[in-house]
Design an enzyme around this catalytic site. Structure first.
Site, mmCIF file in Angstrom:
data_model
loop_
_atom_site.group_PDB
_atom_site.id
_atom_site.type_symbol
_atom_site.label_atom_id
_atom_site.label_comp_id
_atom_site.label_asym_id
_atom_site.label_seq_id
_atom_site.Cartn_x
_atom_site.Cartn_y
_atom_site.Cartn_z
ATOM 1 C CD1 TRP A 104 -71.059 2.990 -30.373
ATOM 2 C CD2 TRP A 104 -72.228 2.502 -32.485
ATOM 3 N NE1 TRP A 104 -71.738 4.350 -31.020
ATOM 4 C CE2 TRP A 104 -72.077 3.905 -32.253
ATOM 5 C CE3 TRP A 104 -72.646 2.045 -33.346
ATOM 6 C CZ2 TRP A 104 -73.179 4.592 -33.070
ATOM 7 C CZ3 TRP A 104 -73.271 2.688 -34.364
ATOM 8 C CH2 TRP A 104 -73.613 4.170 -34.134
ATOM 9 C CG ASP A 173 -66.064 -0.297 -33.118
ATOM 10 O OD1 ASP A 173 -65.427 0.719 -33.435
ATOM 11 O OD2 ASP A 173 -67.241 -0.203 -33.063
ATOM 12 C CE LYS A 197 -68.567 8.578 -33.463
ATOM 13 N NZ LYS A 197 -68.757 7.042 -33.704
#
Ligand SMILES: *Cc1c(COP(=O)(O)O)cnc(C)c1O
Length: 362
Positions: A104, A173, A197
Site C-alpha cells: 500500500w 494510512d 478493515k
C-alpha cells in the site's frame, strides 16, 4: 441466524461487531421512527445530520482530537487518498518523505510520482520482502509531510511506534489499524482509513485533517479532490455514502460504550496477538513471516511447511467455522486478520484448531 456465523478472519471487508449488525438489522426498515430505511432518508435531513455529527464527535472523543482537526467521510477508498494527498499538499515545488513498507505504501508513492511530485523515499524494507519496519530513519527537515503506512495489511508488519519526524507532520494510512490503539494526535497532519478493515463496511474512507494543513491546498484542483470542499461542507458537498457512515457511527458507539474506549480495545488487541504469535516458532510448524518486533497486531501472517499443507489448513479451518485465513494473493501463505471486532473467543478457537491441525499433520 447469528448462531451460524463463522469466526471471520477476512482482511477486508472484515468482521463487524455482532451488536452493530443487529442494530443495523433492527433499524433497517424504520430508522429512528422516520418510517424509512437509513438507505432511504435524505442526506439533508436532521436524521442524517445526527448520524454524521455523532460519528464525528465520537471520533474526536475516542482519539482525543481538539478543535484543530476536521473529520471527513470521503468516497474513493484509501486508494483515492494516495492521489489526493500529493495533489493537496505538494503544490509549488514542495517535497515530502515517504516510507516504503509494503504494497500500500508502494501504491501511495506511485500516485505522487504520477503527478510529477518531488518526493523522497527515505526508507524501504523492500530488501527483505517487506518483512520488517525500518528504524533510525533520516528525514528531510524541509519536507512538508512524512507519509507512513502504519499497518501493512498484506505483509503483516506494523509500526509499534511512529518515527520521530520532528516538526514535520505525519500523514498516515491507518486503513487497517485505525482505532486499534491509542495515539498522540499532535504528530499527525492527516490520518486516513478505508472503513472496511477496522471501522465499518466498504464505501467510505475516514480522513482526519489538522486544520492548518488546509492552508497548503491550492485553488486550481478539481472540486471533488480538494480537502477544502469536504471540510467546508461537512462531507456533504455531494451525496455521501450514508449507509456506510451510519455503520461507522455504530462501530464507534460500540468502541466507546461497549468496549470502554481505545485503551481497553488496545489491551485486548495486544492479548489477542500475543496468544496467536505464541503458536509460532522460527523452525516450527507455523512460522511467522514478520521479523521479531515488526509483527502486526492486526494482520498476523504465517507459513506452514508446504503450500499443500497451507491449502489443507485453510480448507480444514473453514470446515470448522474459521474463515478467511488465506494470505493475500500477492504473497501466498496464511493470514489471520484480527481487527477490533475479533473476540478472544475467536482467537482461542483458532489457536485450538492450529494445535490440533499440527498434531494431525505435523
Ligand atoms: C486495504 C488497504 C488500502 C486500500 O483501501 P481501499 O479502500 O480499497 O482503497 C489502502 N491501505 C491499506 C493499508 C489497506 O489495508
Amino acid at each position: 441466524m447469528s448462531e451460524k456465523r463463522i469466526h471471520n478472519f477476512n482482511a477486508g471487508p472484515a468482521a463487524l461487531p455482532l451488536p452493530v449488525l443487529e442494530e443495523i438489522q433492527e433499524s433497517f426498515l424504520n430508522f429512528k421512527g422516520s418510517g424509512m430505511s437509513i438507505t432511504e432518508v435524505s442526506h439533508r435531513s436532521n436524521w442524517f445530520d445526527d448520524v454524521i455529527n455523532d460519528a464525528i464527535d465520537r471520533t474526536k472523543r475516542l482519539m482525543g482530537l481538539g478543535d484543530d482537526f476536521h473529520v471527513m467521510f470521503l468516497h474513493g477508498g484509501a486508494s483515492l487518498q494516495f492521489c489526493m494527498i500529493p495533489m493537496n499538499f505538494l503544490a509549488d515545488g514542495r517535497t515530502a518523505d515517504y516510507l516504503d513498507t509494503g504494497t500500500w505504501s508502494t501504491k501511495a508513492i506511485k500516485e505522487a510520482k504520477i503527478q510529477g511530485k518531488n518526493i523522497n523515499v527515505v526508507a524501504s524494507s523492500d530488501d527483505k520482502g517487506y518483512s520488517y519496519i525500518p528504524k533510525n530513519i533520516e528525514f528531510n527537515k524541509d519536507a512538508t509531510f512524512v507519509h507512513v503506512t502504519s499497518n501493512n495489511t498484506i505483509k503483516g508488519t506494523q509500526f509499534s511506534d511512529f518515527p520521530d519526524t520532528g516538526n514535520v507532520p505525519i500523514v498516515s494510512d491507518m486503513s487497517s489499524d485505525i482505532f486499534s490503539r491509542t495515539l498522540d494526535a499532535k504528530k499527525f497532519g492527516l490520518i486516513y482509513a478505508g472503513a472496511q478493515k477496522n471501522l465499518g463496511p466498504a464505501g467510505v474512507c475516514m480522513a482526519i485533517i489538522r486544520k492548518d494543513m488546509l492552508d497548503l491546498v491550492p485553488d486550481n484542483i478539481p472540486t471533488m479532490l480538494s480537502y477544502k470542499t469536504h471540510t467546508d461542507k461537512n462531507s456533504m458537498f455531494n451525496t455521501p455514502p450514508c449507509f456506510a457512515i451510519y455503520s461507522v457511527q455504530l462501530v464507534l458507539k460500540w468502541i466507546e460504550e461497549t468496549m470502554g474506549g481505545i485503551a481497553k480495545v488496545e489491551e485486548l488487541n495486544r492479548a489477542k496477538a500475543d496468544k496467536l504469535y505464541g503458536v509460532f516458532s522460527p523452525d516450527g510448524f507455523y512460522r511467522g513471516t514478520a521479523e521479531n518486533g515488526s509483527g502486526s497486531l492486526m494482520n498476523v501472517t504465517f507459513r506452514l511447511p508446504s503450500e499443500d499443507l497451507e491449502k489443507k489448513f485453510i480448507a480444514d479451518a473453514l470446515a470448522k467455522g474459521l474463515g478467511g485465513l488465506k494470505g493475500h494473493r500477492s504473497v501466498g501463505g496464511c493470514r489471520a486478520s484480527i481487527y477490533n471486532p475479533t473476540s478472544m473467543t475467536a482467537i482461542e478457537a483458532l489457536v485450538d484448531f492450529m494445535k490440533t491441525f499440527e498434531k494431525d499433520n505435523g
